[in-house]
Design a protein around this motif. Structure first.
Motif, PDB file in Angstrom:
ATOM      1  N   THR A  19      -2.580   7.532   6.653  1.00 35.64           N
ATOM      2  CA  THR A  19      -3.469   7.082   5.597  1.00 35.64           C
ATOM      3  C   THR A  19      -2.860   5.900   4.846  1.00 35.64           C
ATOM      4  O   THR A  19      -1.643   5.790   4.699  1.00 35.64           O
ATOM      5  CB  THR A  19      -3.763   8.208   4.590  1.00 35.64           C
ATOM      6  OG1 THR A  19      -2.607   8.438   3.787  1.00 35.64           O
ATOM      7  CG2 THR A  19      -4.136   9.488   5.298  1.00 35.64           C
ATOM      8  N   SER A  20      -3.738   5.029   4.371  1.00 30.27           N
ATOM      9  CA  SER A  20      -3.322   3.872   3.588  1.00 30.27           C
ATOM     10  C   SER A  20      -4.137   3.858   2.301  1.00 30.27           C
ATOM     11  O   SER A  20      -5.369   3.842   2.339  1.00 30.27           O
ATOM     12  CB  SER A  20      -3.559   2.586   4.385  1.00 30.27           C
ATOM     13  OG  SER A  20      -3.049   1.465   3.707  1.00 30.27           O
ATOM     14  N   ASP A  47      -2.027  -2.402  10.441  1.00 33.49           N
ATOM     15  CA  ASP A  47      -2.092  -3.068   9.136  1.00 33.49           C
ATOM     16  C   ASP A  47      -3.019  -4.282   9.186  1.00 33.49           C
ATOM     17  O   ASP A  47      -2.583  -5.437   9.122  1.00 33.49           O
ATOM     18  CB  ASP A  47      -0.689  -3.477   8.675  1.00 33.49           C
ATOM     19  CG  ASP A  47      -0.636  -3.700   7.168  1.00 33.49           C
ATOM     20  OD1 ASP A  47      -1.645  -3.445   6.496  1.00 33.49           O
ATOM     21  OD2 ASP A  47       0.418  -4.136   6.670  1.00 33.49           O
ATOM     22  N   ASP A  83       0.831  -1.196   0.000  1.00 33.15           N
ATOM     23  CA  ASP A  83       0.000   0.000   0.000  1.00 33.15           C
ATOM     24  C   ASP A  83       0.870   1.252   0.000  1.00 33.15           C
ATOM     25  O   ASP A  83       2.070   1.208   0.285  1.00 33.15           O
ATOM     26  CB  ASP A  83      -0.916   0.012   1.222  1.00 33.15           C
ATOM     27  CG  ASP A  83      -2.022  -1.020   1.126  1.00 33.15           C
ATOM     28  OD1 ASP A  83      -2.242  -1.561   0.032  1.00 33.15           O
ATOM     29  OD2 ASP A  83      -2.654  -1.305   2.160  1.00 33.15           O
ATOM     30  N   SER A  87      -4.850   1.747  -1.072  1.00 35.29           N
ATOM     31  CA  SER A  87      -4.716   0.403  -1.633  1.00 35.29           C
ATOM     32  C   SER A  87      -4.977   0.427  -3.134  1.00 35.29           C
ATOM     33  O   SER A  87      -5.858   1.146  -3.618  1.00 35.29           O
ATOM     34  CB  SER A  87      -5.708  -0.551  -0.963  1.00 35.29           C
ATOM     35  OG  SER A  87      -5.461  -0.642   0.422  1.00 35.29           O
ATOM     36  N   HIS A 112       1.300   5.226   1.565  1.00 31.50           N
ATOM     37  CA  HIS A 112       0.944   5.874   2.824  1.00 31.50           C
ATOM     38  C   HIS A 112       1.312   7.357   2.834  1.00 31.50           C
ATOM     39  O   HIS A 112       2.305   7.771   2.228  1.00 31.50           O
ATOM     40  CB  HIS A 112       1.650   5.177   3.989  1.00 31.50           C
ATOM     41  CG  HIS A 112       1.364   3.706   4.069  1.00 31.50           C
ATOM     42  ND1 HIS A 112       0.151   3.203   4.451  1.00 31.50           N
ATOM     43  CD2 HIS A 112       2.140   2.623   3.792  1.00 31.50           C
ATOM     44  CE1 HIS A 112       0.191   1.882   4.421  1.00 31.50           C
ATOM     45  NE2 HIS A 112       1.385   1.515   4.017  1.00 31.50           N
TER      46      HIS A 112
END
Length: 277
Positions: A46-47, A214, A35, A49, A37
């Motif tokens: 923030t992530s 995670d 991911d 995807s 970030h």
């Protein structure tokens, strides 16, 4: 990831953050692998995807599960909800955003020894009542059919170096696939909520104690899915991890891709994993 994601202009990221009521400037954080970030004000993490490799429906169920777990277990760094109540927000057709509270502390690195206190966290996790949204973690590796086909006919690869190292270790990959099938028959029938990747890189030591981050791999599975990181289990999940990495990196390195730092890391991890079989 060290490279910025292709096809995600900053204004789309900002628009997504606005749906959480967050208006600060996102600062790219080149950490992790998979991911993308950013941090905002050292208050939010923030992530983002890539939905070409992580199905949206699975991601939503995982984030909803993490949010529910966060209400039960204080060590779960759970996603916050948007103004519309969502744990996952679409940024465009390819990318989706989740937002987490920033936890100040010290994280380890993948491959470091797992902190001894993680066993206690996993015991609590495995004993908790599974939220209704909890997905089932598949036993099989999604890419094994394609991987087995490559052993018979590797074809052309965009990365010539990756093809060469794969062909050189073809016998080891065949043996690993056969052993994975054998070990799968010895898995216990018990299913609990598992994190999926409780390695040192996903553990943060904070003044309040250890936290697990995670949670996109959360799922119902035998406890061994987590415990092999602590040296337990039959060996199935340790081998599954390696085969899953090989299958994923093979697909990535065969396909056209830009020369970048992330591509270099993919080739490095692909090579090291093959050599470890």
């Amino acid at each position: 990831m060290e490279d910025l994601p292709a096809g995600l202009p900053e204004h789309e990221l900002r628009d997504g953050l606005a749906r959480y009521g967050i208006t600060g400037k996102p600062v790219h954080a080149p950490v992790g692998f998979g991911d993308h970030h950013w941090t905002v004000y050292d208050r939010w993490f923030t992530s983002v995807s890539d939905l070409t490799t992580k199905p949206l429906s699975r991601l939503r169920r995982a984030m909803d599960t993490a949010a529910a777990l966060g209400e039960q277990l204080p060590f779960v760094v759970a996603p916050v909800r948007s103004d519309d109540g969502d744990t996952v927000v679409l940024l465009n057709d390819r990318y989706a955003l989740s937002v987490f509270p920033y936890r100040a502390g010290k994280a380890g690195n993948f491959g470091d020894p797992v902190h001894e206190g993680v066993a206690e966290l996993l015991t609590a996790l495995h004993r908790c009542e599974p939220p209704e949204s909890t997905p089932v973690a598949p036993v099989e590796v999604p890419g094994t059919v394609a991987l087995a086909a490559l052993l018979d006919e590797p074809g052309e690869w965009f990365s010539r170096q990756a093809r060469e190292v794969f062909v050189a270790h073809a016998d080891a990959v065949r043996a690993a696939l056969a052993e994975l099938d054998r070990l799968a028959g010895h898995l216990p029938g018990e299913r609990v909520v598992t994190h999926g990747e409780p390695h040192a890189g996903n553990v943060i030591r904070t003044p309040a104690g250890l936290c697990l981050v995670d949670w996109d791999t959360v799922g119902l599975a035998p406890p061994e899915r987590d415990l092999w990181f602590l040296g337990g289990g039959t060996g199935f999940y340790a081998l599954r991890w390696a085969v899953d990495d090989i299958a994923g990196f093979a697909a990535e390195l065969r396909a056209p891709h830009e020369k970048s730092r992330d591509a270099e890391l993919a080739l490095h991890y692909f090579t090291e994993t093959l050599r470890s079989l």
